[in-house]
Design a protein around this motif. Structure first.
Motif, short mmCIF file in Angstrom:
data_model
loop_
_atom_site.label_atom_id
_atom_site.label_comp_id
_atom_site.label_asym_id
_atom_site.label_seq_id
_atom_site.Cartn_x
_atom_site.Cartn_y
_atom_site.Cartn_z
N ASP A 117 -41.10 -87.01 15.09
CA ASP A 117 -42.28 -87.24 15.91
C ASP A 117 -42.36 -86.26 17.08
O ASP A 117 -43.45 -86.00 17.61
N VAL A 118 -41.21 -85.70 17.51
CA VAL A 118 -41.24 -84.78 18.64
C VAL A 118 -42.03 -83.52 18.32
O VAL A 118 -42.47 -82.81 19.23
N ARG A 119 -42.25 -83.25 17.03
CA ARG A 119 -43.00 -82.06 16.66
C ARG A 119 -44.44 -82.15 17.14
O ARG A 119 -45.16 -81.14 17.18
N LEU A 120 -44.88 -83.36 17.49
CA LEU A 120 -46.23 -83.54 18.03
C LEU A 120 -46.28 -83.21 19.51
O LEU A 120 -47.37 -83.08 20.07
N VAL A 121 -45.09 -83.07 20.14
CA VAL A 121 -45.04 -82.89 21.59
C VAL A 121 -44.52 -81.52 21.98
O VAL A 121 -45.04 -80.88 22.90
N VAL A 122 -43.48 -81.03 21.28
CA VAL A 122 -42.84 -79.77 21.65
C VAL A 122 -43.06 -78.72 20.55
O VAL A 122 -43.62 -79.02 19.50
N SER A 123 -42.59 -77.52 20.80
CA SER A 123 -42.77 -76.43 19.84
C SER A 123 -41.96 -76.69 18.58
O SER A 123 -40.94 -77.41 18.61
N PRO A 124 -42.38 -76.14 17.44
CA PRO A 124 -41.61 -76.32 16.20
C PRO A 124 -40.16 -75.86 16.32
O PRO A 124 -39.26 -76.50 15.78
N THR A 125 -39.93 -74.77 17.05
CA THR A 125 -38.56 -74.26 17.19
C THR A 125 -37.69 -75.24 17.97
O THR A 125 -36.54 -75.51 17.59
N TYR A 126 -38.23 -75.79 19.04
CA TYR A 126 -37.47 -76.75 19.83
C TYR A 126 -37.26 -78.04 19.05
O TYR A 126 -36.19 -78.66 19.11
N ALA A 127 -38.25 -78.44 18.26
CA ALA A 127 -38.11 -79.63 17.41
C ALA A 127 -36.99 -79.42 16.39
O ALA A 127 -36.19 -80.33 16.12
N ASP A 128 -36.94 -78.22 15.81
CA ASP A 128 -35.86 -77.91 14.87
C ASP A 128 -34.51 -77.96 15.57
O ASP A 128 -33.51 -78.44 15.01
N TYR A 129 -34.46 -77.46 16.80
CA TYR A 129 -33.21 -77.48 17.55
C TYR A 129 -32.72 -78.91 17.76
O TYR A 129 -31.52 -79.20 17.60
N ILE A 130 -33.63 -79.82 18.08
CA ILE A 130 -33.26 -81.22 18.27
C ILE A 130 -32.71 -81.80 16.97
O ILE A 130 -31.72 -82.55 16.98
N SER A 131 -33.32 -81.44 15.85
CA SER A 131 -32.85 -81.93 14.55
C SER A 131 -31.45 -81.38 14.25
O SER A 131 -30.56 -82.12 13.81
N TYR A 132 -31.25 -80.09 14.48
CA TYR A 132 -29.93 -79.49 14.28
C TYR A 132 -28.89 -80.17 15.17
O TYR A 132 -27.79 -80.50 14.74
N GLU A 133 -29.26 -80.37 16.43
CA GLU A 133 -28.33 -80.97 17.39
C GLU A 133 -27.93 -82.38 16.97
O GLU A 133 -26.77 -82.78 17.11
N SER A 134 -28.88 -83.15 16.44
CA SER A 134 -28.59 -84.52 16.06
C SER A 134 -27.66 -84.60 14.85
O SER A 134 -26.98 -85.61 14.65
N ASP A 135 -27.61 -83.54 14.03
CA ASP A 135 -26.75 -83.51 12.85
C ASP A 135 -25.44 -82.77 13.09
O ASP A 135 -24.52 -82.86 12.27
N ALA A 136 -25.34 -82.03 14.19
CA ALA A 136 -24.16 -81.19 14.43
C ALA A 136 -22.93 -82.03 14.76
O ALA A 136 -23.02 -83.16 15.25
N SER A 137 -21.78 -81.45 14.50
CA SER A 137 -20.51 -82.10 14.86
C SER A 137 -19.98 -81.55 16.17
O SER A 137 -19.27 -82.25 16.90
N ASP A 138 -20.29 -80.27 16.46
CA ASP A 138 -19.80 -79.61 17.67
C ASP A 138 -20.91 -78.79 18.30
O ASP A 138 -21.73 -78.19 17.61
N LYS A 139 -20.88 -78.76 19.62
CA LYS A 139 -21.85 -77.95 20.36
C LYS A 139 -21.13 -77.19 21.46
O LYS A 139 -20.43 -77.78 22.28
N CYS A 140 -21.29 -75.87 21.46
CA CYS A 140 -20.77 -75.02 22.52
C CYS A 140 -21.96 -74.51 23.32
O CYS A 140 -22.84 -73.84 22.77
N ASP A 141 -22.00 -74.83 24.60
CA ASP A 141 -23.19 -74.60 25.42
C ASP A 141 -22.80 -73.80 26.65
O ASP A 141 -21.94 -74.23 27.43
N VAL A 142 -23.39 -72.63 26.81
CA VAL A 142 -23.15 -71.81 27.99
C VAL A 142 -24.44 -71.77 28.81
O VAL A 142 -25.49 -71.34 28.30
#
Length: 294
Positions: free
Chosen positions: A94-119
């Motif tokens: 549903d976030v695809r209705l609010v934010v850009s497709p790229t950011y929506a994809d990022y949220i989907s990737y993040e929700s499925d990821a096991s590890d996140k390295c953030d700088v």
């Protein structure tokens, strides 16, 4: 129908297509045209499936798995589940209705990821932001935004943080430039609450939320590389990706050599440039005291 047309491929559909392309190429099954003819499909159909531009029916999915002679039960179960979740509408779609497709994809990737390295070089990482801090950042990036859209975007930020409470929580490793602790986003009270929140997260999610501060005295200055995120997944069939975010646009890097370059940079920053965990917590506490004492 054999295919389901999509107005915009989702991150999970693209990931599913990537897996099928890898099975074809790495398994030596030939070109798209060869495989399509053997299955009685058109080449265009297989091409659209591999690119994620169309959904795939359950019979077609199983036909591809059988054609590629996939015996690994975990892989078969994973792609079936990936297809199912790619077709289910939830808050992540549903976030695809609010934010850009790229950011929506990022949220989907993040929700499925096991590890996140953030700088992060100028801001507190999004997953660690308080509501008030996130609101202040949003108001700086998009001044005058409609109040309803503003509320929806902030709600998305809060929902993203549920990855820490999953049965298998996201393992977060964040390197924060000390300058991000000095920038009084939202004012002193907002920053004090934000820094206190970092300390609480690190204490309550030991081993899950790992925070390292890149001190201002470090020779590796934040301006040398800029912010970036690396997402890794628990399935060996899914490659790591890098996410780069800017004021006017965001993008993914998926080329293995580029991803590895960012991985090496992150390791160098964490091991040799940043303060270790205990020292990082002390520095955050020091800045917190400064905000509290004015």
């Amino acid at each position: 129908m054999a295919m389901r047309r999509m107005s915009q491929p989702t991150a999970r559909q693209v990931r599913l297509g990537t897996i099928f392309r890898g099975l074809r190429e790495e398994g030596g099954h030939g070109s798209q045209d060869t495989v399509a003819r053997e299955l009685g499909w058109s080449e265009a159909k297989l091409s659209r499936i591999e690119s994620g531009r169309v959904g795939i029916s359950d019979p077609d999915l199983r036909a591809l798995l059988d054609h590629y002679r996939v015996q690994d039960r975990k892989l078969r179960a994973y792609v079936v589940d990936l297809r199912r979740r790619g077709n289910v509408r939830g808050w992540e779609s549903d976030v695809r209705l609010v934010v850009s497709p790229t950011y929506a994809d990022y949220i989907s990737y993040e929700s499925d990821a096991s590890d996140k390295c953030d700088v992060q070089t100028t801001l507190i990482p999004g997953l660690l932001q308080t509501y008030d801090y996130a609101a202040a950042v949003l108001d700086q990036h998009f001044p005058g935004m409609d109040e309803e859209e503003r509320a929806e975007r902030l709600s998305i930020r809060v929902k993203r943080q549920s990855v820490f409470d999953r049965p298998n929580p996201l393992i977060f490793r964040g390197i924060i430039s000390e300058s991000a602790l000095r920038h009084a986003i939202g004012g002193r009270e907002v920053m004090a609450a934000q820094l206190e929140h970092l300390l609480i997260l690190a204490k309550e999610y030991v081993g899950t939320v790992n925070i390292y501060v890149l001190s201002e005295v470090s020779e590796c200055h934040a301006a040398l590389f800029g912010p970036f995120v690396i997402l890794a997944f628990p399935e060996r069939w899914v490659p790591d990706i890098v996410y780069l975010e800017g004021l006017t646009g965001n993008r993914f890097l998926e080329d293995a050599r580029e991803v590895q370059a960012y991985r090496r940079l992150f390791d160098r920053l964490m091991v040799s440039a940043s303060l270790q965990r205990a020292e990082s917590m002390k520095l955050i506490e020091w800045h917190l005291d400064n905000y509290r004492n004015g």
